[in-house]
Design an enzyme around this catalytic site. Structure first.
Site, mmCIF file in Angstrom:
data_model
loop_
_atom_site.group_PDB
_atom_site.id
_atom_site.type_symbol
_atom_site.label_atom_id
_atom_site.label_comp_id
_atom_site.label_asym_id
_atom_site.label_seq_id
_atom_site.Cartn_x
_atom_site.Cartn_y
_atom_site.Cartn_z
ATOM 1 N N GLU A 122 27.011 35.100 28.946
ATOM 2 C CA GLU A 122 27.410 34.908 30.339
ATOM 3 C C GLU A 122 28.306 36.042 30.828
ATOM 4 O OE1 GLU A 122 26.186 32.843 32.324
ATOM 5 O OE2 GLU A 122 25.305 31.268 31.079
ATOM 6 N N ASP A 262 14.208 31.979 27.436
ATOM 7 C CA ASP A 262 13.628 32.567 28.640
ATOM 8 C C ASP A 262 13.851 34.066 28.827
ATOM 9 O OD1 ASP A 262 16.310 31.980 28.958
ATOM 10 O OD2 ASP A 262 16.121 31.117 30.948
ATOM 11 N N GLU A 355 16.288 19.638 35.989
ATOM 12 C CA GLU A 355 16.366 20.464 34.790
ATOM 13 C C GLU A 355 15.182 20.206 33.867
ATOM 14 O OE1 GLU A 355 19.771 22.801 33.981
ATOM 15 O OE2 GLU A 355 18.259 22.876 35.561
ATOM 16 N N GLU A 376 15.614 30.408 39.840
ATOM 17 C CA GLU A 376 14.411 30.942 39.203
ATOM 18 C C GLU A 376 13.138 30.738 40.018
ATOM 19 O OE1 GLU A 376 17.513 30.858 36.195
ATOM 20 O OE2 GLU A 376 16.781 29.303 37.566
#
Length: 624
Positions: A122, A262, A355, A376
């Protein structure tokens, strides 16, 4: 039934999933026209400033905003996270005043010599990426946003931050720990388990930093992490979700394109495009081919055991929604269109994407009902519109705006949705809402009205990081030297005499050698003519990076994939009346729910298509 006919029928059915752009109770919405696109672009700009001003007035300099209570909270490291994440969005919107004041404040006030344990992943994508992107914009006249007083302060901060994260890479595998203390390094009790995405999504930011500082260590450690993960792939060329960074053993062998994996796929292709490093391209091609062979149940994707390809999780999770955008970048547009259609149908059903959505039960996955303002699906919509100019993606964008405005807007910003079925709000706003979600929405509508923005009509082609930060494909960043210190790595510019000979410069007149220890840009013509082979063909023009699917594995001793028998359910959003369209190819009719009965993952022609009447009359969606 003839297999060709089945696939033709399947393609027709998939093409109809997008037909349901509905307003209220089946009333059809008109397609977005240029005037409305301009209005929507301006509305999205207002959304950004509602949230940004809410943060600056109520939360700054804390990390993130609590938009319901109009308060702030430190969520990552306590260093004005949302402001850093928003910098290049301010520049993209042309807000010179706030971009300048924000860069100046960060340069004067921010420091990383703090006793905070932070996520390597992050911190890299949000903070390091935000600093580097803003530095590249603020220091370059060509961007139109150069700050005259700027003196590389953000680059100094970026290097300082990255050096504080380097201890995380000190592992036997080269794969970094998930967390590091910015003052003391890795705690002796730190977990040795990290995700594939966490360890394999650092190459863009660390690579750019190496190019800008002439220090290859950052690029080396990030690339070694990718190599460490790829070296432990299965015989099917699949990677798992979590791995022990000391032993290299997979602790979770579920392979997929969503949660925990991902952006590993994303950065393989983007690192090649940005840096011209063909090792990344090779890995991407093999990884992508296996993903399409074992994870793809057209148009959906499932999670499978990385060794056997047995389906373990027939769930669509919202992080998968980046995939169609990546496919556009890879030149594989047709499956991207079909998958985006399927993913968007879930948004239409609930007004947001949960989610997790279970493809077997046609319901929200237990414990995964939230929508934390993720970008996304919007990101993929932007890329598909950019590739096709199909107005259906503007219609989707209008739905996104309406959902966010009517379902997520709070007094001081935009709220997480804790339950997409009940539309309950939560008092939190992630920094990526300003870094990505509204950025891609604004770009979508700006592109529809002949945009003149930095990304689509600026001096460079840009690669978006996984946090939506802008990284330009420039000679300083993208050109590799002919002689490298390690295979596939960045070649530092240390041959000053050679460069001066090529560029026609006199070393005796160099007044800047001791002023600042970072790389100064050389003229583009000098680099291309004298020192570097130039941008690759792919960097200049772009082409498909996708390899054909393998029919036979090269190693006959590899275990054959075993796939469990299960039904993969393909949903549509709503039954609607026929929609009039001026654009060719836009037709509409009742949308059935489609199922694919399980079979071999390698024998798609053996799958049966079953059509069922839709039983969901109360599906929720927001439309303008």
């Amino acid at each position: 039934m003839d297999s060709n006919f089945k696939w033709l029928l399947f393609a027709i059915l998939i093409s109809l999933t997008f037909s349901g752009f509905v307003l209220h109770h089946g009333v059809l919405a008109e397609s977005v026209k240029p005037d409305e696109a301009k209005q929507l672009r301006d509305e999205v700009r207002g959304m950004f400033y509602h949230a940004f001003d809410g943060y600056m007035n109520n939360a700054f300099p804390l990390d993130e905003l609590r938009p319901l209570s109009c308060q702030g909270e430190d969520t990552l490291g306590g260093y004005a996270l949302t402001l850093i994440d928003s910098l290049d969005t301010l520049a993209l919107l042309g807000d010179r005043e706030r971009f300048t004041s924000s860069v100046e404040w960060i340069g004067k006030n921010l420091q990383f010599n703090i006793n905070k344990t932070v996520s390597v992943f992050e911190t890299t994508i949000r903070v390091l990426g935000g600093l580097l992107s803003a530095h590249l914009i603020a220091s370059d006249y060509a961007t139109g946003m150069r700050i005259p007083s700027y003196n590389n302060e953000l680059l100094v901060l970026a290097e300082n931050l990255a050096r504080r994260m380097l201890p995380a890479f000190d592992t036997p595998t080269g794969i970094p720990f998930g967390s590091v203390n910015l003052m003391y390094g890795v705690d002796k009790h730190e977990s040795k388990i990290t995700s594939t995405a966490g360890g394999g999504t650092l190459s863009l930011e660390f690579g750019v930093l190496s190019r800008l500082t002439n220090d290859p260590v950052f690029e080396q450690v990030a690339k070694n992490a990718v190599r460490g993960l790829w070296a432990r792939r299965s015989n099917l060329d699949l990677v798992g979700a979590h791995i022990n960074v000391f032993t290299g053993e997979w602790t979770q062998k579920d392979a997929g394109i969503g949660t925990s994996i991902d952006s590993f796929y994303e950065y393989l292709l983007k690192a090649y495009i940005l840096f011209g490093d063909e090792e990344y391209l090779y890995i991407f091609q093999e990884a992508y081919r296996s993903a399409m062979q074992y994870l793809h149940k057209d148009p959906w994707y499932v999670e499978v055991n990385m060794d056997s390809a047995a389906i373990v999780w027939p769930v669509f999770n919202s992080l998968q929604a980046f995939w169609p955008g990546l496919q556009v970048l890879a030149g594989d547009v047709d499956p991207a269109i079909r998958t985006h259609t399927a993913f968007f149908s879930v948004w239409k059903r609930y007004g947001f994407t949960p989610e997790g959505f279970n493809l077997a039960t046609l319901s929200v996955q237990y414990g995964q009902k939230s929508y934390p303002l993720r970008p996304e699906l919007i990101e993929s919509t932007y890329w598909l519109y950019k590739a096709t100019r199909d107005p259906r993606y503007l219609d989707a964008g209008r739905d996104f705006v309406a959902s966010l405005q009517y379902g997520a807007k709070c007094p001081c910003g935009y709220c997480h949705i804790t339950d997409v079925e009940l539309h309950k709000q939560e008092d939190h706003m992630e920094s990526f809402f300003l870094a990505e979600t509204v950025k891609y929405l604004w770009l979508l509508f700006d592109l529809a009205v002949d945009s003149d923005n930095l990304v689509d009509n600026g001096p460079y082609k840009y690669i978006f990081s996984t946090e939506g930060h802008l990284l330009p494909i420039t000679p300083q960043i993208s050109l590799a030297r002919e002689h490298c210190s390690y295979f596939g790595g960045y070649c530092p510019s240390n041959s000053t005499k050679l460069e001066q000979e090529v560029l026609g410069e006199d070393s005796s007149n160099d007044d800047h050698s001791n002023d600042y220890p970072y790389h100064e840009s050389f003229p583009v013509t000098g680099l291309i003519k004298g020192l570097c082979p130039g941008l690759t063909h792919a960097q200049k023009y772009g082409f498909s990076y996708v390899l054909p699917e393998k029919t036979d594995r090269e190693d006959v001793n590899q275990p054959k994939p075993v796939v469990t028998s299960s039904s993969i359910v393909l949903i549509s959003d709503q039954t609607v009346e026929k929609r009039p369209q001026e654009e060719e190819g836009f037709t509409s009719q009742s949308e059935p729910i489609m199922t694919i009965s399980g079979g071999s993952s390698n024998d798609q022609t053996g799958q049966e298509l079953t059509l069922l009447e839709s039983e969901t009359d109360d599906q929720r969606s927001y439309s303008s």
